[in-house]
Design an enzyme around this catalytic site. Structure first.
Site, PDB file in Angstrom:
ATOM      1  N   THR B 101       0.858  -1.183   0.000  1.00  0.00           N
ATOM      2  CA  THR B 101       0.000   0.000   0.000  1.00  0.00           C
ATOM      3  C   THR B 101       0.894   1.233   0.000  1.00  0.00           C
ATOM      4  OG1 THR B 101      -1.736  -1.155   1.181  1.00  0.00           O
ATOM      5  CG2 THR B 101      -1.738   1.248   1.339  1.00  0.00           C
ATOM      6  N   LYS B 177      -6.919   1.600  -3.383  1.00  0.00           N
ATOM      7  CA  LYS B 177      -6.564   0.998  -2.093  1.00  0.00           C
ATOM      8  C   LYS B 177      -6.567   2.044  -0.982  1.00  0.00           C
ATOM      9  CE  LYS B 177      -5.180  -2.006   0.952  1.00  0.00           C
ATOM     10  NZ  LYS B 177      -3.932  -2.764   1.059  1.00  0.00           N
ATOM     11  N   LYS B 245       0.395   4.176   9.583  1.00  0.00           N
ATOM     12  CA  LYS B 245       1.029   4.317   8.264  1.00  0.00           C
ATOM     13  C   LYS B 245       0.015   4.723   7.189  1.00  0.00           C
ATOM     14  CE  LYS B 245       1.983   0.408   5.963  1.00  0.00           C
ATOM     15  NZ  LYS B 245       1.230   0.395   4.691  1.00  0.00           N
TER      16      LYS B 245
END
Lengths: 303, 303
Positions: B101, B177, B245
Site C-alpha cells: 500500500t 486501495k 502508516k
C-alpha cells in the site's frame, strides 16, 4: 374502546415513519386513530381510510396502546404533558410506546412521569426507514417493564420484523439506538469524505462504489448512501438535520459521562457545515456536496 | 528459468501475506523462489518445500514474474533499486508486481523507473488478510499496462479470488486501495469509540454487537474487529501501526491535493494515541483499549 371488533390503537405523528406504521397497524386489523399537527398529514391518513383526531389528548382516549412517532424528546414530552397532551386521557392501564430517538436519561425521565400516573411506558426507538415502516418490517430496540412489553406486543408484532427486548426499564433501548446513531453518522460522513476524495483524484466513482462495497472498507451506510451521490439525487430520504440532532445528543451524553468521542465529534461538524450552508433539509448524503463545493470537486448533478 | 517444467516465480517478502501468497503459487504449480530479510521467514518457507534466496537480486534472476509483498513504498524501492535490488537482475521482459500500500504518485514513480529499464510494472495492492492470502483468495486492486497485466496474469489467477483491473497505468490501483484504507481506518476507530462508549453506559456489549451488526450502523470492520474486544484478544491480526502508516499516507495525499479529511484525521489521531501508549504492534482493535483506559471503562481482558 371498541373491544368487540377491532381494538383501537393511536398513532401520534404521521410523518414518513408514523404514517407507514399506522398503515401496518391498519393492515393487521387494528382500528387506528391517527394524529398529526399538520392537516396535510391527517388528510393523507384519512385518504387511506384512517380515523384522525386533532390533538393527542383526543386521539388517545379509549386506546389501550398509544404510539408516539415524533422527532425528538421535546415533541414527545409535548405529546404526553403539553396543553393537549395524552398522559391523562389514555385509559388508566394503557401503554405509551415512544419511538423517538432521545438520550437515555430523558427516556427514563419521561417513563417515570408516565408510570407515576399508573400507565405504562415502552422505550422503543425504531430503525429501518419509511419503506420498512410501511411494510411492518421495522427493527425496534425496546426496553421497559414486563407489563409494558406485554401490553405493547400486538402493536410491536404488526410493526416490526425484528424486535430486540433489551432490558426491563426505559433508557436501555434509547442507549442502544444512540450507539447505532453514533456509528451511522460517522459512516455517512466518512462515506462522503471518501467518495469525494476519490472524485478529486479523478477516479471513476461508480467503480469505487463497486470495489468498496466488496471490500473491507464497506459499511451499511456507504452502500446505502453513496448511490445518492452517484445519481446526484439529494431528495431527502433522511435529512442532514437528523444527524445534527442525533450526533448532538451523543455529544451531550458523552460530555455528561466525561467520555471523549473525537470521531463522532468530527462527523457532527461535517453535518453542521452541510446544514449551515443551506442543505439541512436535504438528504444526508449532501455532506458529499459540501466536500465537493469546498474543494471544487465536481460531483454528478452538482458541478 | 526452468521453462520445460514449472515456471519460476519470485516472491519477495515472506510475512503473513507474502508467505500465504507464495504457498498459493506453489499449489498452483509454480516453482517459487522466496526471499525475506529475516532468516526465520526464509526457514518457514523452506520448511514448506520452497526455494529461497538471500537477496532480491539473486531471487529475481530467471523469474518472468517477481512479486513484492513488503510493508511500504520505501521497502519496495529498496527491493527494486537498493544495494541488492532486483530491478536489473530480473529478465529483460519480466513483470514486477507491487503489492504494498502506497501513495499513488509514489507508485507512478516506481513504475516509471522500472519501465525505463524495459521491464513491466503492475500496481497491485492487495486486500483480504493472511488467511485469504494462503487460500489464493485475495482481492487485488490492479492497474498497469496491458502487457503488465498479460504477463502477470498466471500469478494473479493463483493468488486472487477477485481481480479488479482498474486502469492502464500505475497509481490507480494504489488510489483505490487508499480510499479503502481511509474508510477501513475510520470504521475501526469508530467501532472502538462506539463499543467502549456502550460499555461506559453499562450496556451488555455482546448484545450491542448483535444489534449493531443487524442494523444500519454496521460496517465490515465493526463486524470483524469488535469480536476481538469482546474476547479481550489483542493478538495482532492487523496491527495498529498499519493504520498509523496508511492514514498517514492519506494525510499526505490530502494535503497535496488541498482536500480536507477531518474524519480520517480524527481516526489517525486515535491510532496515534494507541501506538504512543505502547500498543502499536498489537491488534488494531486496541484503539478500544485506549478509550477504555483513558475513561476508566473496563473491557473484557483489560480491566
Amino acid at each position: 374502546m371498541n373491544s368487540t371488533a377491532q381494538p383501537q390503537i393511536t398513532v401520534i405523528g404521521l410523518g414518513s415513519m408514523g404514517f407507514g406504521m399506522a398503515l401496518s397497524l391498519q393492515r393487521a386489523g387494528f382500528d387506528v386513530v391517527g394524529c398529526d399537527v399538520s392537516a396535510a398529514g391527517r388528510d393523507r391518513f384519512q385518504a387511506e381510510g384512517g380515523r384522525v383526531a386533532a390533538t393527542p389528548a383526543e386521539a388517545a382516549a379509549g386506546s389501550a396502546i398509544v404510539i408516539s412517532v415524533v422527532v425528538n424528546a421535546a415533541q414527545t414530552e409535548a405529546v404526553l404533558f403539553g396543553a393537549d397532551g395524552c398522559a391523562e386521557t389514555m385509559p388508566a392501564d394503557a401503554v405509551f410506546i415512544s419511538a423517538a430517538t432521545m438520550a437515555p436519561d430523558v427516556a427514563r425521565g419521561l417513563a417515570a412521569r408516565v408510570e407515576a400516573t399508573g400507565r405504562h411506558y415502552l422505550d422503543a426507538p425504531i430503525s429501518g426507514g419509511a419503506q420498512r415502516a410501511a411494510e411492518g418490517a421495522l427493527t425496534i430496540l425496546a426496553s421497559g417493564s414486563a407489563t409494558a412489553f406485554e401490553k405493547a406486543k400486538p402493536a410491536l408484532d404488526a410493526m416490526a420484523a425484528t424486535l430486540y427486548e433489551l432490558g426491563d426499564s426505559a433508557g436501555t433501548g434509547a442507549a442502544f439506538k444512540m450507539i447505532n446513531q453514533l456509528l451511522a453518522g460517522v459512516h455517512i460522513a466518512a462515506a462522503c469524505e471518501a467518495i469525494t476524495f476519490a472524485a478529486k483524484q479523478g477516479l471513476d466513482i461508480r467503480r469505487v462504489y463497486e470495489v468498496i462495497t466488496a471490500s473491507a472498507g464497506n459499511s451499511w451506510m456507504f452502500e446505502n448512501r453513496v448511490p445518492h451521490v452517484l445519481d446526484g439525487d439529494y431528495a431527502p430520504r433522511s435529512a442532514v438535520e437528523i444527524f445534527t440532532k442525533d450526533l448532538g445528543i451523543i455529544m451531550d451524553m458523552a460530555r455528561t459521562e466525561k467520555f471523549p468521542v473525537p470521531i463522532a465529534s468530527s462527523a457532527l461538524q461535517m453535518f453542521m457545515m452541510t446544514a449551515a450552508s443551506g442543505m439541512g433539509r436535504d438528504d444526508d448524503a449532501s455532506v458529499a456536496r459540501l466536500y465537493g463545493r469546498v474543494t471544487g470537486t465536481p460531483l454528478p448533478g452538482d458541478a
